[in-house]
Design a protein around this motif. Structure first.
Motif, mmCIF file in Angstrom:
data_model
loop_
_atom_site.group_PDB
_atom_site.id
_atom_site.type_symbol
_atom_site.label_atom_id
_atom_site.label_comp_id
_atom_site.label_asym_id
_atom_site.label_seq_id
_atom_site.Cartn_x
_atom_site.Cartn_y
_atom_site.Cartn_z
ATOM 1 N N VAL A 77 -1.504 6.534 -6.689
ATOM 2 C CA VAL A 77 -0.082 6.215 -6.512
ATOM 3 C C VAL A 77 0.137 4.711 -6.602
ATOM 4 C CG1 VAL A 77 1.806 6.210 -4.819
ATOM 5 C CG2 VAL A 77 0.497 8.293 -5.219
ATOM 6 N N ASP A 78 -0.744 3.930 -5.977
ATOM 7 C CA ASP A 78 -0.617 2.473 -6.052
ATOM 8 C C ASP A 78 -0.708 1.987 -7.498
ATOM 9 O OD1 ASP A 78 -0.265 2.234 -3.360
ATOM 10 O OD2 ASP A 78 -2.279 1.457 -2.937
ATOM 11 N N ARG A 79 -1.645 2.558 -8.256
ATOM 12 C CA ARG A 79 -1.765 2.163 -9.667
ATOM 13 C C ARG A 79 -0.502 2.537 -10.438
ATOM 14 N NH1 ARG A 79 -7.093 3.739 -9.130
ATOM 15 N NH2 ARG A 79 -6.675 5.811 -9.937
ATOM 16 N N ALA A 80 0.047 3.711 -10.169
ATOM 17 C CA ALA A 80 1.245 4.156 -10.888
ATOM 18 C C ALA A 80 2.455 3.283 -10.535
ATOM 19 C CB ALA A 80 1.542 5.618 -10.562
ATOM 20 N N ARG A 81 2.560 2.898 -9.266
ATOM 21 C CA ARG A 81 3.677 2.065 -8.823
ATOM 22 C C ARG A 81 3.499 0.618 -9.229
ATOM 23 N NH1 ARG A 81 3.711 3.428 -2.599
ATOM 24 N NH2 ARG A 81 4.625 5.478 -2.611
ATOM 25 N N GLY A 82 2.256 0.189 -9.247
ATOM 26 C CA GLY A 82 1.972 -1.208 -9.520
ATOM 27 C C GLY A 82 2.000 -2.053 -8.269
ATOM 28 N N TYR A 83 2.167 -1.440 -7.095
ATOM 29 C CA TYR A 83 2.138 -2.182 -5.832
ATOM 30 C C TYR A 83 1.750 -1.238 -4.701
ATOM 31 C CZ TYR A 83 6.697 -0.063 -4.873
ATOM 32 O OH TYR A 83 7.707 0.832 -4.662
ATOM 33 N N HIS A 84 1.422 -1.805 -3.549
ATOM 34 C CA HIS A 84 0.982 -1.048 -2.381
ATOM 35 C C HIS A 84 2.144 -0.883 -1.403
ATOM 36 C CE1 HIS A 84 -1.758 0.301 0.764
ATOM 37 N NE2 HIS A 84 -1.162 -0.542 1.579
ATOM 38 N N LYS A 85 2.408 0.372 -0.973
ATOM 39 C CA LYS A 85 3.487 0.617 -0.017
ATOM 40 C C LYS A 85 3.132 1.835 0.829
ATOM 41 C CE LYS A 85 8.320 1.954 0.239
ATOM 42 N NZ LYS A 85 9.478 2.390 -0.474
ATOM 43 N N ASP A 86 3.166 1.699 2.146
ATOM 44 C CA ASP A 86 2.927 2.826 3.051
ATOM 45 C C ASP A 86 4.258 3.370 3.541
ATOM 46 O OD1 ASP A 86 0.061 1.287 4.590
ATOM 47 O OD2 ASP A 86 0.147 2.758 2.988
ATOM 48 N N ALA A 87 4.339 4.674 3.705
ATOM 49 C CA ALA A 87 5.553 5.314 4.227
ATOM 50 C C ALA A 87 5.691 5.002 5.717
ATOM 51 C CB ALA A 87 5.492 6.815 4.006
ATOM 52 N N ARG A 88 6.901 4.844 6.175
ATOM 53 C CA ARG A 88 7.142 4.572 7.597
ATOM 54 C C ARG A 88 6.758 5.752 8.470
ATOM 55 N NH1 ARG A 88 12.772 1.294 8.335
ATOM 56 N NH2 ARG A 88 12.377 -0.239 6.706
ATOM 57 N N ALA A 89 6.865 6.956 7.926
ATOM 58 C CA ALA A 89 6.575 8.161 8.712
ATOM 59 C C ALA A 89 5.130 8.215 9.194
ATOM 60 C CB ALA A 89 6.883 9.405 7.886
ATOM 61 N N ILE A 90 4.216 7.496 8.527
ATOM 62 C CA ILE A 90 2.816 7.519 8.953
ATOM 63 C C ILE A 90 2.378 6.204 9.593
ATOM 64 C CG2 ILE A 90 2.087 9.341 7.379
ATOM 65 C CD1 ILE A 90 1.180 7.244 5.430
ATOM 66 N N ALA A 91 3.304 5.351 9.902
ATOM 67 C CA ALA A 91 2.969 4.066 10.523
ATOM 68 C C ALA A 91 2.303 4.258 11.889
ATOM 69 C CB ALA A 91 4.215 3.206 10.662
ATOM 70 N N TRP A 92 2.749 5.266 12.634
ATOM 71 C CA TRP A 92 2.149 5.503 13.947
ATOM 72 C C TRP A 92 0.669 5.850 13.829
ATOM 73 C CZ3 TRP A 92 -0.251 9.986 15.383
ATOM 74 C CH2 TRP A 92 -0.033 11.094 14.558
ATOM 75 N N LEU A 93 0.295 6.531 12.736
ATOM 76 C CA LEU A 93 -1.100 6.889 12.525
ATOM 77 C C LEU A 93 -1.964 5.649 12.358
ATOM 78 C CD1 LEU A 93 -3.181 9.116 12.151
ATOM 79 C CD2 LEU A 93 -2.592 9.178 9.747
ATOM 80 N N ARG A 94 -1.446 4.673 11.681
ATOM 81 C CA ARG A 94 -2.182 3.427 11.487
ATOM 82 C C ARG A 94 -2.462 2.763 12.842
ATOM 83 N NH1 ARG A 94 -3.490 0.755 7.178
ATOM 84 N NH2 ARG A 94 -1.917 1.604 5.780
ATOM 85 N N ARG A 95 -1.512 2.877 13.781
ATOM 86 C CA ARG A 95 -1.698 2.275 15.108
ATOM 87 C C ARG A 95 -2.883 2.901 15.840
ATOM 88 N NH1 ARG A 95 3.152 3.173 18.400
ATOM 89 N NH2 ARG A 95 3.990 4.275 16.624
ATOM 90 N N PHE A 96 -3.035 4.230 15.722
ATOM 91 C CA PHE A 96 -4.121 4.914 16.421
ATOM 92 C C PHE A 96 -5.448 4.778 15.688
ATOM 93 C CE2 PHE A 96 -0.417 7.159 18.101
ATOM 94 C CZ PHE A 96 -0.658 6.990 19.452
ATOM 95 N N GLY A 97 -5.398 4.546 14.401
ATOM 96 C CA GLY A 97 -6.618 4.377 13.615
ATOM 97 C C GLY A 97 -7.440 5.650 13.543
ATOM 98 N N ALA A 98 -8.750 5.484 13.462
ATOM 99 C CA ALA A 98 -9.667 6.613 13.293
ATOM 100 C C ALA A 98 -9.574 7.610 14.448
ATOM 101 C CB ALA A 98 -11.093 6.103 13.153
ATOM 102 N N LYS A 99 -9.206 7.141 15.640
ATOM 103 C CA LYS A 99 -9.096 8.036 16.797
ATOM 104 C C LYS A 99 -8.091 9.156 16.568
ATOM 105 C CE LYS A 99 -10.427 4.487 20.023
ATOM 106 N NZ LYS A 99 -9.961 3.484 20.934
ATOM 107 N N ALA A 100 -7.134 8.943 15.694
ATOM 108 C CA ALA A 100 -6.149 9.980 15.391
ATOM 109 C C ALA A 100 -6.814 11.216 14.791
ATOM 110 C CB ALA A 100 -5.088 9.446 14.439
ATOM 111 N N CYS A 101 -7.987 11.049 14.212
ATOM 112 C CA CYS A 101 -8.696 12.182 13.603
ATOM 113 C C CYS A 101 -9.216 13.170 14.644
ATOM 114 C CB CYS A 101 -9.815 11.696 12.699
ATOM 115 S SG CYS A 101 -9.195 10.905 11.202
ATOM 116 N N LEU A 102 -9.185 12.797 15.924
ATOM 117 C CA LEU A 102 -9.481 13.775 16.976
ATOM 118 C C LEU A 102 -8.509 14.945 16.892
ATOM 119 C CD1 LEU A 102 -10.196 11.681 20.194
ATOM 120 C CD2 LEU A 102 -11.698 13.389 19.176
ATOM 121 N N MET A 103 -7.314 14.688 16.386
ATOM 122 C CA MET A 103 -6.276 15.724 16.297
ATOM 123 C C MET A 103 -6.439 16.603 15.059
ATOM 124 S SD MET A 103 -4.921 14.950 19.060
ATOM 125 C CE MET A 103 -3.414 15.850 19.208
ATOM 126 N N SER A 104 -7.521 16.426 14.309
ATOM 127 C CA SER A 104 -7.725 17.217 13.095
ATOM 128 C C SER A 104 -7.936 18.698 13.394
ATOM 129 C CB SER A 104 -8.912 16.673 12.293
ATOM 130 O OG SER A 104 -10.115 16.848 13.003
#
Length: 156
Positions: A77-104
């Motif tokens: 997707v980044d290559r197709a867009r030509g730039y890097h952009k994260d959706a706001r809906a997953i910003a909270w996941l970035r805050r928790f980092g790898a620990k969020a994978c406990l919820m897998s």
């Protein structure tokens, strides 16, 4: 159907079947591994711990594949867009980092969570470790509860 279930529950086929079903169910394909794990344990009570461990391993490795799929999708997707952009809906996941994978282990959202972790380029090995812990606890609790709800000759 009963004959098929008995055949799949044979120890020489059962654990392999549990691994494959657990692996595939951890990808984004709609498949549940719990019936396979429960069926094997119900028919072969002595396979409780091996079945839980094999299911955990298969499901964790499937989660790892989902992580890599998410990473590859993000890069495409980044290559197709030509730039890097994260959706706001997953910003909270970035805050928790790898620990969020406990919820897998969660139904419906758990498997896509692994792909999102890859999308966000969270560190693979910590994510895999947290996935393993969450998935192990799911199989342990789910199987124990089902065995107590449907008692028979099974003794843990």
């Amino acid at each position: 159907m009963h004959l098929l279930l008995e055949w799949l529950a044979l120890p020489q086929f059962g654990l392999g079947t549990v691994f494959v079903v657990s692996f595939v169910s951890a990808t984004l394909l709609p498949l549940g591994s719990e019936p396979a794990v429960f069926g094997l344990i119900k028919l072969n009570p002595d396979l409780f711990w091996p079945a839980v461990m094999v299911a955990t391993l298969g499901n964790t490795l499937g989660g790892g594949v989902s992580w890599w799929i998410g990473l590859a999708a993000h890069k495409a997707v980044d290559r197709a867009r030509g730039y890097h952009k994260d959706a706001r809906a997953i910003a909270w996941l970035r805050r928790f980092g790898a620990k969020a994978c406990l919820m897998s282990w969660l139904p419906v959202v758990g498997d896509p969570l692994c792909a999102v972790a890859g999308w966000l380029q969270l560190p693979f090995w910590p994510c895999l470790a947290y996935m393993a812990v969450g998935k192990f606890l799911r199989y342990l609790v789910m199987t124990t509860v089902l065995l107590h709800m449907m008692p028979g000759q099974v003794a843990l």
